[in-house]
Design a protein around this motif. Structure first.
Motif, short mmCIF file in Angstrom:
data_model
loop_
_atom_site.label_atom_id
_atom_site.label_comp_id
_atom_site.label_asym_id
_atom_site.label_seq_id
_atom_site.Cartn_x
_atom_site.Cartn_y
_atom_site.Cartn_z
N PRO A 160 -5.63 -0.99 2.76
CA PRO A 160 -6.38 -0.48 1.61
C PRO A 160 -7.68 0.23 2.01
CG PRO A 160 -6.02 -2.86 1.42
CD PRO A 160 -5.53 -2.44 2.76
N SER A 189 0.87 -1.18 0.00
CA SER A 189 0.00 0.00 0.00
C SER A 189 0.90 1.22 0.00
CB SER A 189 -0.87 0.03 1.25
OG SER A 189 -1.73 -1.08 1.29
N ARG A 232 -8.45 7.94 -3.39
CA ARG A 232 -8.42 7.39 -4.75
C ARG A 232 -7.39 6.27 -4.79
NH1 ARG A 232 -6.84 10.61 -10.31
NH2 ARG A 232 -7.37 8.89 -11.72
N THR A 233 -7.78 5.12 -5.39
CA THR A 233 -6.96 3.92 -5.33
C THR A 233 -6.77 3.30 -6.71
OG1 THR A 233 -7.78 3.48 -3.09
CG2 THR A 233 -6.74 1.64 -4.24
N LEU A 234 -5.53 2.92 -7.00
CA LEU A 234 -5.18 2.16 -8.19
C LEU A 234 -4.67 0.80 -7.72
CD1 LEU A 234 -3.22 4.92 -10.16
CD2 LEU A 234 -5.66 4.38 -10.27
N VAL A 235 -5.10 -0.27 -8.40
CA VAL A 235 -4.74 -1.63 -7.99
C VAL A 235 -3.96 -2.30 -9.12
CG1 VAL A 235 -5.59 -3.84 -7.12
CG2 VAL A 235 -6.86 -1.74 -6.61
N THR A 286 -12.13 -1.24 -2.25
CA THR A 286 -11.48 0.08 -2.32
C THR A 286 -12.14 0.98 -3.36
OG1 THR A 286 -9.88 -0.64 -4.01
CG2 THR A 286 -9.22 -0.86 -1.69
N GLY A 339 -11.30 0.73 -6.26
CA GLY A 339 -10.08 1.01 -7.02
C GLY A 339 -10.20 0.71 -8.50
#
Length: 158
Positions: free
Chosen positions: A107, A52, A115-118, A150, A152
């Motif tokens: 997460p 993370s 804001r989340t990118l996976v 998330t 994401g």
């Protein structure tokens, strides 16, 4: 088990339950500040660890959940996130954005949505391990569940 969890891990546990996640938080015997140390304690491949990483993306927090086997290409992430500049966040920025310390950022369980990118690479692993809000805690999940809980966006990070 909840009564033995650190305060931040209890917040993460609650967030996981609210989102219908299946994994239970595990307390590791030693801190797991890196993917390699977490993988060694869990007996899994380093690529199955979801690091993370909080970045400062034009002043806003951006969480990138990346496979422990990858290094994040910040220029690629900046283009993907449609921001001018992405840089590693300071410990203070991370704590403000997540309420959690570097080395234990989960997460979920943040004071406000991040804001989340996976990393799509995580989909190659049946079980993925993510931090549980404290350097001694992790929980098992899956790529699909990480994206779901998330909100994401699946992306390539390198």
């Amino acid at each position: 088990m909840s009564e033995k969890l650190p305060a931040n891990a209890l917040i993460v546990e609650s967030a996981l339950r609210e989102r219908g996640a299946g994994g239970e938080i595990v307390v590791l015997p030693e801190k797991a500040p890196t993917a390699a140390t977490a993988a060694a304690q869990l007996g899994c491949e380093v690529g199955a660890i979801a690091n993370s990483l909080i970045f400062d993306a034009d002043g806003a927090p951006l969480l990138v959940l990346t496979s422990g086997a990858h290094r994040v290409d910040v220029e690629l992430i900046a283009r993907t996130a449609d921001v001018e500049r992405v840089r590693r966040a300071t410990p203070e920025f991370v704590r403000q954005a997540t309420g959690q310390p570097i080395g234990g950022v989960a997460p979920v369980g943040h004071p406000a949505p991040v804001r989340t990118l996976v990393d799509t690479w995580l989909s190659k692993h049946e079980v993925v391990w993510a931090a549980g809000g404290h350097p001694h805690t992790v929980f098992p999940t899956t790529f699909d569940e990480l994206v779901r809980i998330t909100g994401g966006t699946p992306v390539d990070v390198e």
